[in-house]
Design an enzyme around this catalytic site. Structure first.
Site, PDB file in Angstrom:
ATOM      1  N   ALA A 227      -2.413   4.485   2.979  1.00  0.00           N
ATOM      2  CA  ALA A 227      -3.537   4.302   1.860  1.00  0.00           C
ATOM      3  C   ALA A 227      -4.783   2.614   2.245  1.00  0.00           C
ATOM      4  O   ALA A 227      -5.547   2.874   1.673  1.00  0.00           O
ATOM      5  CB  ALA A 227      -3.328   3.852   0.839  1.00  0.00           C
TER       6      ALA A 227
ATOM      7  N   SER B  74       1.319  -1.296   0.058  1.00  0.00           N
ATOM      8  CA  SER B  74      -0.231  -0.081   0.369  1.00  0.00           C
ATOM      9  C   SER B  74       0.975   1.369   0.094  1.00  0.00           C
ATOM     10  O   SER B  74       2.025   1.318   0.534  1.00  0.00           O
ATOM     11  CB  SER B  74      -0.881  -0.255   1.271  1.00  0.00           C
ATOM     12  OG  SER B  74       0.006   0.472   2.671  1.00  0.00           O
ATOM     13  N   ASP B  75       0.347   2.375  -0.239  1.00  0.00           N
ATOM     14  CA  ASP B  75       1.148   3.724  -0.150  1.00  0.00           C
ATOM     15  C   ASP B  75       0.673   3.891   1.368  1.00  0.00           C
ATOM     16  O   ASP B  75      -0.612   3.228   1.658  1.00  0.00           O
ATOM     17  CB  ASP B  75       0.349   5.139  -1.033  1.00  0.00           C
ATOM     18  CG  ASP B  75       1.313   6.029  -1.798  1.00  0.00           C
ATOM     19  OD1 ASP B  75       1.656   5.939  -0.667  1.00  0.00           O
ATOM     20  OD2 ASP B  75       0.756   6.274  -2.259  1.00  0.00           O
ATOM     21  N   TRP B  76       1.123   4.308   1.540  1.00  0.00           N
ATOM     22  CA  TRP B  76       1.450   4.709   3.156  1.00  0.00           C
ATOM     23  C   TRP B  76       0.434   5.629   3.314  1.00  0.00           C
ATOM     24  O   TRP B  76      -0.167   6.483   3.263  1.00  0.00           O
ATOM     25  CB  TRP B  76       2.449   5.702   3.568  1.00  0.00           C
ATOM     26  CG  TRP B  76       3.633   4.800   3.958  1.00  0.00           C
ATOM     27  CD1 TRP B  76       4.978   4.994   5.136  1.00  0.00           C
ATOM     28  CD2 TRP B  76       4.645   3.639   3.525  1.00  0.00           C
ATOM     29  NE1 TRP B  76       5.781   4.545   5.054  1.00  0.00           N
ATOM     30  CE2 TRP B  76       5.699   3.947   3.838  1.00  0.00           C
ATOM     31  CE3 TRP B  76       4.078   2.930   2.334  1.00  0.00           C
ATOM     32  CZ2 TRP B  76       6.368   2.826   4.167  1.00  0.00           C
ATOM     33  CZ3 TRP B  76       4.697   2.227   1.906  1.00  0.00           C
ATOM     34  CH2 TRP B  76       6.544   1.288   2.598  1.00  0.00           C
TER      35      TRP B  76
END
Length: 788
Positions: free
Chosen positions: A225, A221-223
Site C-alpha cells: 500500500a 502499511s497494508d502489503w
C-alpha cells in the site's frame, strides 16, 4: 534522554531505515549488535498462519469475526485473543495482523465476514477484548484497516469521501477504542480518504492517531500500500511492507540526506519499532511478563462457535431436538459435508481438522440413522479431491516430497521445507484414483499459474488459467478453474499427476487444487433425492450458505441471494417435512425468502474447525445458541440503507453520513440488530438509572439455564437540534441465570454515548430515553435520564 535513544545513537541511517522496511514478505531485519532480533508478522483474524506453508504445523481455525461479534461478549473475545497469542508464540510470530474493525457499511462488502459489526461501540468492545487477549502473550496486534476500507471494489486505488462527523462517530471510533485499550499496532489501508492515500495520510495517521489519541505503537502499511517514498514517510507511516515493490530502503535514505525527510521523523519511527520489539521480546534487556495459562484450541473454537450461533426462528419449540425421539435424521446440502468454516483471502488458515455438520451429528447421535443427501451444490469450483477413491496425496517441490490431506496446496510467504522462493520453478502433485463407481468423472484444475494435468497416459491440460500479464494480486484473489471429463472404470487404478510451473521469484504465493466429482444425478435429481429423504425422516437439517467465490477478500458481492438452487431446495424440503431446520453457513447476511416456511433457522456464520460438533451440541440442547445479531439482516436487498460499492471516477462518497446499519433502516428487516433466541425466556423487572450507568434486573422464567444479552439503547427525543438516529447502542452486558433466578447487570454509560462530533466532541444536553432491550426491535424497560 528519550526512550531507546541509546540504541538509536548506535545505528547508522541505513540501519534505521532498514528497520522500517520489510526484508521479505513477513519480517523486518535484525540488528544483532544492539540485541534486536527480526520482528515477524503473520495474518491471523481467525488463526495464525505463520510465515509460510507448513503442513506439519497446522493452525487452529476459530469462527469468523462476525461470529465473534455475535457473542456480544468481550470476555469471549479476549479468550479467543489469548489463544491466538499463544499460537503466535508457538509459531515464532511477534505481530498478528488483526483484528479487522472496518464497519459493516454494506452487506455487499466481500470481506464483511472479517469485520465485526455495523455498530462502532460493539465493534470497539469486541476488538478491545481480542487485542487484550493477544497482547497478554506479548504478541502485538495491528488493528486494521485505517480507515474506510469498507468494501473491496477498487480498494487499492479508490478515494473514499467520508463526512467528518461520520468519520469520527462511526469509522474511527473502533480504532480510538483499541488505542485507548493499549493496542500496539495499526495497519493503514490501501484506499485514500478525502484525497490522500491512507499510507500517506498525515491528518489521520499522525495528527489524530498519534498526537490526538496518544498512540505510541507502530503504523504498518497494508502489503504494497505504500507507493511513494516521501509522502509515506511524512504521512505517519512507520513500517512499509513487504520487501517487494517497497518505496523505502535506499530511496528513503537518499530522501533524508537530501533534506526531504527530517532524520528526527525517521528516529520517531525507529523508536516505535524498538518499543514494539521490546514489548514482544525481540529486544534484549526487556523481560516479558508471565503469560496467561495455555488455552485448549479445540475448546476455545467450540465455545466461540456455540456462543455465536444465532437462532432467529424456532416455531413450536422445534429446537432443541430430543435424541430419544429420533430414529432417522436427514442431513442435506453440499456444505453439510464440505463445511465452509472460514472466509477467503488473507483470513485463510489450514486447521488440523474440520468437523463437518454431518460428522458432528453422526458422532452425537450414535443410535440414530443420520442419512445424507447433497440436495443442491452451490460450489462453482469442484471440491478438492479426497476420500476413499483416492490414494494419499504427495506434492513435490524441487525434489522434496510433502504429504497433504487433500489435493490442495496454498501458501503466501515462505515455501515448505526451508526452500527458497527463488529456487522453486515447479511443483508436482501426485496421487492415484481407484473409483468405486465407473463412468464419467469430472476432474478440474483451479488456482493460478501454468499447469499440466496428466491422467494415466493422457495429458488433459497444458497451459495457464489466466491471460498473460495478469497482476499478482488478481492471480491470488481471483483463481480460475478448468474442468475435464474422464471415463474411468470401477476398481481400476489410474495415476494422476498435476504439475505447476512458475516464473522465477514468484513462488511466494501459490494456489493449486485438483478437483473431482464422481458420476451422479443431475441438479434436478439431487433435489429430488433430498426431498425423498426428508419426507421419510423425523427431522430434516438443511445446510445452506455461500462459497469462496461469493464471500472473499478481493471482490464485493453482486447479490445477497444464496448461490445455486439452495433456496429452491429449502422450500421443497420444508414442504416435504414440517420439522425442517435450516442452518445458514454464511459469514454475512444473505436473503432467506423461505424463512417462514422452515420450522427453525439457525445462523452459524463461518463456524471454524469445530463447526459440526458445536452445531450438534446446539441442535440437541447440550448448549444454548448464545448469539445475537451484530448486524441487520434484510428481508429484501433493496431495503438495505447502503448498497453502493462501485466508485465513480475513482471516488466513492459516503453520502449516508452516520446512517449505516440500523441507524439508516427505514424498512422492516427480516432480523433486527441484536436479535436472537435462546432456549429459555426472560422477564425484565426493573431499571435504575444514573448518569454513568444503568442497572437492569431480570429473571430467567424458563425451564433451562440460560444466557441473555442485555442491550441498552439511547433515544435523544428532543435533546437538542442535532440530527441523530432514532436509537443507538450505548452499552451491553451478558447475564446468566438458572430457572427462576433473578440477576442484576450493571452497564456503564460513558460520556461519549451522549456526544456528537462538531469540530470536537460535544455533549448534547437534554432528556434521553434509556431503553433496556432484548434486541433493537424488542424493548423491555425504559427510563428517562437528564443530561445537563
Amino acid at each position: 534522554m528519550a526512550e531507546f535513544d541509546d540504541l538509536l545513537h548506535q545505528l547508522t541511517l541505513e540501519e534505521k531505515v532498514s528497520l522500517l522496511t520489510g526484508q521479505d514478505f513477513w519480517s523486518l531485519p535484525a540488528v544483532p549488535r544492539i540485541g534486536l532480533r527480526s520482528l515477524v508478522m503473520s495474518d491471523g483474524p481467525v488463526g495464525v498462519r505463520g510465515t509460510g506453508y507448513t503442513p506439519e504445523d497446522p493452525s487452529v481455525a476459530l469462527p469468523s469475526p462476525t461470529a465473534l461479534a455475535a457473542t456480544w461478549d468481550a470476555a469471549v473475545a479476549e479468550r479467543a485473543g489469548r489463544l491466538l497469542g499463544q499460537e503466535s508464540r508457538r509459531k515464532g510470530v511477534h505481530v498478528l495482523l488483526g483484528p479487522t474493525v472496518n464497519m459493516h457499511r454494506t452487506p455487499l462488502n466481500g470481506r464483511h465476514f472479517e469485520c465485526y459489526s455495523e455498530d462502532p461501540l460493539l465493534t470497539g468492545e469486541i476488538a478491545a477484548g481480542f487485542v487484550s487477549g493477544v497482547q497478554s502473550h506479548s504478541v502485538g496486534t495491528t488493528v486494521k484497516h485505517l480507515v474506510g476500507n469498507d468494501f473491496e471494489t477498487d480498494r487499492m486505488t479508490v478515494d473514499v469521501r467520508i463526512p467528518e462527523r461520520a468519520l469520527r462517530e462511526i469509522y474511527l471510533a473502533p480504532f480510538e477504542r483499541v488505542t485507548a485499550a493499549g493496542g500496539w499496532g495499526v495497519m493503514s489501508a490501501y484506499n485514500g480518504v478525502d484525497g490522500t492515500p491512507m499510507a500517506a495520510n498525515g491528518r489521520i495517521q499522525d495528527e489524530i492517531l498519534k498526537r490526538e489519541w496518544g498512540f505510541d505503537g507502530v503504523v504498518v502499511s497494508d502489503w504494497r500500500a505504500a507507493r511513494e517514498t516521501v509522502p509515506a514517510a511524512l504521512g505517519g507511516l512507520d513500517i512499509a511492507m513487504p520487501a517487494m515493490d517497497n518505496p523505502w530502503g535506499p530511496a528513503l535514505v537518499e530522501a533524508v540526506r537530501a533534506g526531504a525527510v527530517p532524520e528526527e521523523v525517521i528516529d520517531d519511527k525507529v523508536r516505535r519499532v524498538l518499543r514494539l520489539a521490546a514489548r514482544t521480546g525481540a529486544l534484549d534487556g526487556h523481560a516479558l511478563p508471565v503469560p496467561p495459562p495455555d488455552e485448549d484450541g479445540d475448546a476455545v473454537a467450540h465455545e466461540v462457535a456455540v456462543r455465536s450461533f444465532v437462532l432467529t426462528r424456532n416455531e413450536g419449540n422445534t429446537l432443541p431436538l430430543r435424541a430419544a425421539d429420533l430414529t432417522r435424521v436427514a442431513v442435506i446440502g453440499a456444505l453439510a459435508t464440505d463445511a465452509r468454516v472460514l472466509g477467503g483471502g488473507s483470513a485463510q488458515v489450514t486447521p488440523r481438522h474440520v468437523i463437518s455438520p454431518l460428522d458432528g451429528l453422526r458422532a452425537a447421535l450414535p443410535g440414530v440413522d443420520v442419512a445424507y443427501a447433497v440436495g443442491a451444490d452451490p460450489r462453482p469450483f469442484l471440491p478438492a479431491a479426497q476420500g476413499p477413491d483416492w490414494a494419499p496425496f504427495v506434492f513435490s517441490a524441487e525434489g522434496h516430497d510433502f504429504p497433504v490431506e487433500t489435493a490442495t496446496i496454498r501458501w503466501l510467504g515462505d515455501p515448505p521445507g526451508g526452500l527458497a522462493v527463488a529456487a522453486i520453478s515447479t511443483l508436482e502433485l501426485r496421487t492415484e484414483i481407484t473409483p468405486a463407481v465407473g463412468g464419467e468423472h469430472v476432474l478440474a484444475v483451479s488456482g493460478f499459474g501454468a499447469f499440466q494435468l496428466v491422467v494415466g497416459e493422457e495429458t488433459l491440460y497444458q497451459g495457464s488459467l489466466h491471460p498473460p500479464g495478469t497482476g499478482r494480486a488478481d492471480l491470488l484473489l481471483h483463481p480460475r478453474e478448468q474442468r475435464f471429463t474422464v471415463r474411468l472404470e470401477a476398481g481400476v487404478r489410474v495415476p494422476v499427476v498435476l504439475r505447476q510451473s512458475f516464473e522465477p521469484g514468484t513462488a511466494h504465493s501459490v494456489s493449486t487444487t485438483l478437483g473431482h466429482r464422481a458420476p451422479g444425478p443431475d441438479a434436478e435429481g439431487l433435489i429430488a433425492e433430498a426431498v425423498e429423504l426428508a419426507a421419510r425422516s423425523d427431522v430434516a437439517v438443511v445446510v445452506v450458505g455461500t462459497t469462496e467465490q461469493v464471500e472473499s477478500e478481493g471482490f464485493d458481492r453482486t447479490s445477497l441471494a444464496l448461490p445455486g438452487r439452495q433456496d429452491e431446495l429449502v422450500s421443497r424440503v420444508a414442504a416435504a417435512n414440517p420439522r425442517t431446520v435450516v442452518v445458514v453457513n454464511a459469514g454475512s447476511p444473505v436473503l432467506l425468502p423461505w424463512s417462514e416456511e422452515a420450522a427453525a433457522v439457525l445462523l452459524t456464520w463461518f463456524p471454524g474447525q469445530e463447526a459440526g460438533a458445536a452445531l450438534a451440541d446446539v441442535l440437541l440442547g447440550v448448549a444454548e445458541p448464545g448469539g445475537r445479531l451484530p448486524t441487520t439482516w434484510p428481508r429484501r436487498e433493496e431495503d438495505c440503507p447502503v448498497l453502493e460499492v462501485r466508485p465513480t471516477d475513482g471516488t466513492l462518497a459516503y453520502g449516508e453520513d452516520i446512517r449505516i446499519g440500523y441507524r439508516g433502516w427505514s424498512a422492516c428487516p427480516l432480523f433486527a440488530f441484536g436479535s436472537g433466541q435462546g432456549y429459555t425466556t426472560w422477564s425484565y423487572g426493573e431499571i435504575a438509572l444514573e448518569t454513568a450507568e444503568v442497572r437492569v434486573t431480570l429473571t430467567n422464567t424458563g425451564e433451562r439455564p440460560g444466557r441473555e444479552v442485555v442491550q441498552v439503547y439511547l433515544s435523544a427525543g428532543q435533546a437538542g437540534p442535532v440530527d441523530r438516529p432514532d436509537r443507538w447502542l450505548a452499552g451491553f452486558a451478558t447475564a446468566t441465570a438458572a430457572p427462576g433466578e433473578t440477576v442484576t447487570v450493571t452497564i456503564p454509560l460513558p460520556e461519549r454515548v451522549f456526544q456528537v462530533w462538531d469540530g470536537g466532541w460535544r455533549t448534547v444536553p437534554g432528556d434521553y430515553t434509556v431503553i433496556a432491550a432484548h434486541a433493537l426491535d424488542d424493548p423491555r424497560l425504559t427510563g428517562t435520564l437528564t443530561v445537563g
